[in-house]
Design a protein around this motif. Structure first.
Motif, PDB file in Angstrom:
ATOM      1  N   UNK A  73       0.963  -1.109   0.085  1.00 45.73           N
ATOM      2  CA  UNK A  73      -0.134   0.146  -0.032  1.00 45.73           C
ATOM      3  C   UNK A  73       0.822   1.327   0.123  1.00 45.73           C
ATOM      4  N   UNK A  74       2.182   0.977  -0.114  1.00 50.53           N
ATOM      5  CA  UNK A  74       3.154   2.024  -0.008  1.00 50.53           C
ATOM      6  C   UNK A  74       3.435   2.721   1.285  1.00 50.53           C
ATOM      7  N   UNK A  75       3.331   2.174   2.299  1.00 46.72           N
ATOM      8  CA  UNK A  75       3.762   2.417   3.778  1.00 46.72           C
ATOM      9  C   UNK A  75       5.198   1.747   3.986  1.00 46.72           C
ATOM     10  N   UNK A  76       5.942   2.674   4.723  1.00 46.07           N
ATOM     11  CA  UNK A  76       7.361   1.633   5.083  1.00 46.07           C
ATOM     12  C   UNK A  76       6.984   1.341   6.607  1.00 46.07           C
ATOM     13  N   UNK A  77       7.006  -0.131   6.758  1.00 46.24           N
ATOM     14  CA  UNK A  77       6.825  -0.507   8.099  1.00 46.24           C
ATOM     15  C   UNK A  77       8.440  -0.469   8.581  1.00 46.24           C
ATOM     16  N   UNK A  78       8.238  -0.233   9.955  1.00 48.37           N
ATOM     17  CA  UNK A  78       9.531  -0.447  10.733  1.00 48.37           C
ATOM     18  C   UNK A  78       9.297  -1.188  12.005  1.00 48.37           C
TER      19      UNK A  78
END
Length: 271
Positions: free
Chosen positions: A241-246
């Motif tokens: 979805x275009x997020x950057x998980x951390x």
């Protein structure tokens, strides 16, 4: 899809100086299971430093001896458009946290009052772009939803939790951006699940494993999503979805029933 943008956020956190599990008020708490205040502090500090590194403003409230759950600052209040509705806790063990949060807000010039109904702050009240999602079933009372709607002047959508492992809304659902969420359907009553499906048809759905490691107890700035590193499928779903998980390790603080979101109260100043 337009590239997502991180938006600067303002958070309140509480150092887990007195963290321990000496009583049980949720299924995650087992006083017979040893806890390490040092390990909890290290995990909390990693989260704190990560938020600062992402250029978010982080303020601190002084921890109070004898209140080990105060580290879960999200439960202390809900803040919308510069107005703080301070929690009224269900369990006696947490009742004394409310005056500390009320004093903190008032000392800094925020408009603040304590809720009249049982209301456990951002644990059960999560803001999307145009509505406040509000949980009930284990902690906050349904009439707290009406009180919040009146105080904030925003519509409130009530959701009923049915699995006591997910005793607060923020353990079963996370707001990712204005009108985007991720949640674990099995945590909700059939009626509430239907409401979520209708309002958020494109939501990310978390499976049982990722929900059980508190993958949904996440903090998002519209781009970066900080969540439990033990989550397996959610990071891929978020990237799609275009997020950057951390990923962060919050396993010590999970012994008290909290994760990344529980440790961060968002301070929404408004326009």
């Amino acid at each position: 899809m337009d590239k997502r943008q991180a938006r600067p956020r303002h958070y309140l956190m509480c150092e887990p100086t007195f963290f321990e599990v000496s009583y049980s008020i949720n299924p995650w708490m087992n006083p017979s299971c040893p806890t390490s205040t040092e390990r909890g502090l290290a995990q909390w500090m990693t989260l704190h430093d990560l938020l600062v590194g992402l250029e978010h403003a982080v303020e601190l409230i002084e921890p109070v001896a004898g209140l080990p759950d105060m580290v879960y600052s999200a439960n202390g209040a809900t803040v919308v458009d510069g107005r703080a509705l301070v929690a009224r806790f269900r369990h006696e063990e947490r009742v004394k946290e409310s005056p500390a949060y009320l004093d903190w807000f008032r000392a800094r010039g925020w408009e603040a009052r304590q809720a009249e109904s049982i209301n456990e702050g951002e644990g059960d009240f999560l803001c999307t772009g145009d509505v406040v999602l509000a949980g009930t079933g284990f902690r906050s009372e349904p009439k707290a939803h009406d009180e919040a709607a009146e105080y904030f002047g925003k519509p409130v959508l009530g959701l009923t939790l049915i699995d006591d492992r997910y005793y607060h809304l923020d353990t079963a659902l996370a707001v990712l951006d204005d009108n985007e969420i991720m949640y674990h359907p099995e945590a909700f009553s059939p009626e509430s699940r239907m409401l979520l499906e209708e309002r958020f048809p494109d939501a990310i759905l978390a499976d049982a494993h990722d929900a059980a490691v508190f993958g949904l107890n996440a903090v998002s700035d519209g781009l970066h999503v900080i969540l439990a590193q033990q989550a397996e499928r959610l990071p891929c779903q978020l990237r799609e979805r275009g997020f950057e998980p951390i990923g962060v390790d919050m396993t010590e603080l999970l012994k008290g029933g909290g994760g990344a979101k529980c440790c961060t109260m968002e301070l929404r100043e408004g326009d």
